[in-house]
Design a protein around this motif. Structure first.
Motif, PDB file in Angstrom:
ATOM      1  N   SER A  82      28.304  32.123  44.080  1.00  0.00           N
ATOM      2  CA  SER A  82      29.392  31.307  44.643  1.00  0.00           C
ATOM      3  C   SER A  82      30.695  32.077  44.489  1.00  0.00           C
ATOM      4  CB  SER A  82      29.490  29.968  43.907  1.00  0.00           C
ATOM      5  OG  SER A  82      29.946  30.178  42.577  1.00  0.00           O
ATOM      6  N   SER A  83      31.714  31.621  45.194  1.00  0.00           N
ATOM      7  CA  SER A  83      33.009  32.307  45.094  1.00  0.00           C
ATOM      8  C   SER A  83      33.584  32.177  43.680  1.00  0.00           C
ATOM      9  CB  SER A  83      33.987  31.772  46.137  1.00  0.00           C
ATOM     10  OG  SER A  83      34.210  30.396  45.947  1.00  0.00           O
ATOM     11  N   ALA A  84      33.353  31.053  43.025  1.00  0.00           N
ATOM     12  CA  ALA A  84      33.847  30.870  41.650  1.00  0.00           C
ATOM     13  C   ALA A  84      33.174  31.855  40.697  1.00  0.00           C
ATOM     14  CB  ALA A  84      33.618  29.437  41.182  1.00  0.00           C
ATOM     15  N   MET A  85      31.870  32.051  40.864  1.00  0.00           N
ATOM     16  CA  MET A  85      31.149  32.988  39.987  1.00  0.00           C
ATOM     17  C   MET A  85      31.526  34.432  40.306  1.00  0.00           C
ATOM     18  SD  MET A  85      29.531  31.412  37.683  1.00  0.00           S
ATOM     19  CE  MET A  85      28.410  32.640  37.037  1.00  0.00           C
ATOM     20  N   MET A  86      31.770  34.730  41.574  1.00  0.00           N
ATOM     21  CA  MET A  86      32.220  36.083  41.932  1.00  0.00           C
ATOM     22  C   MET A  86      33.593  36.357  41.308  1.00  0.00           C
ATOM     23  SD  MET A  86      29.805  37.586  43.535  1.00  0.00           S
ATOM     24  CE  MET A  86      30.562  38.991  44.329  1.00  0.00           C
TER      25      MET A  86
END
Length: 174
Positions: A30-34
């Motif tokens: 996800s963008s948050a994890m990236m």
């Protein structure tokens, strides 16, 4: 290992998968994890203590392993101590070690985790469970890198990067 989507795949299918020691992996899909991964990579080379906050089971130890992997100390020891799993008396001897005769049953000296992790990284997991007296002893080590083994007459100097993790809401606890 960063994997790119194949032809015709949507841009949202980009992800990052990285293998760590101990049969563990970091997966960002996800963008948050990236963004978390980018933050880890930016912070990892900086030689400062790091506090990792998050609920139980979210991967705080995996974050610590990544911080170690991308630091100059990566070739040195990475040790993990679960501060919540040990009573205060045992935690002190586990972290700082002891000399022969320091207490009943201490027949020979034993180095603590700080000595064993010298030049490497030490993760103090569930540090929020540590009692205030132990926190004060830990602060001394963080300030000047020195401590005394239990029963010792002299101090020991170490160079350890300390990472700490907790699931306690620190703002509430303060």
């Amino acid at each position: 290992l960063s994997l790119q989507p194949g032809p015709g795949a949507s841009p949202q299918s980009h992800y990052h998968l990285e293998e760590l020691d101990g049969n563990r992996f970091f997966l960002a899909a996800s963008s948050a994890m990236m963004q978390l991964y980018r933050n880890i990579r930016a912070l990892a080379p900086v030689d400062i203590p790091v506090l990792i906050l998050g609920e139980s089971g979210v991967g705080k130890e995996v974050v610590a392993m990544l911080l170690h992997k991308y630091h100059a100390r990566a070739e040195k020891t990475f040790l993990n101590v679960n501060c919540a799993a040990l009573p205060t008396e045992l935690l002190e001897s586990e972290l700082f070690g002891y000399e022969a005769g320091a207490f009943t049953g201490a027949t020979k000296p034993k180095p603590g985790k700080f000595e064993l992790a010298n030049k490497g990284t030490l993760l103090l997991d569930e540090i929020g469970e540590m009692n205030p007296q132990m926190q004060a002893k830990l602060l001394h080590v963080l300030q000047d890198g020195s401590f005394c083994r239990l029963g010792a007459r002299s101090t020991t100097q170490v160079d350890v990067r300390v990472l700490a993790a907790t699931n306690i809401n620190m703002e509430e606890a303060i």
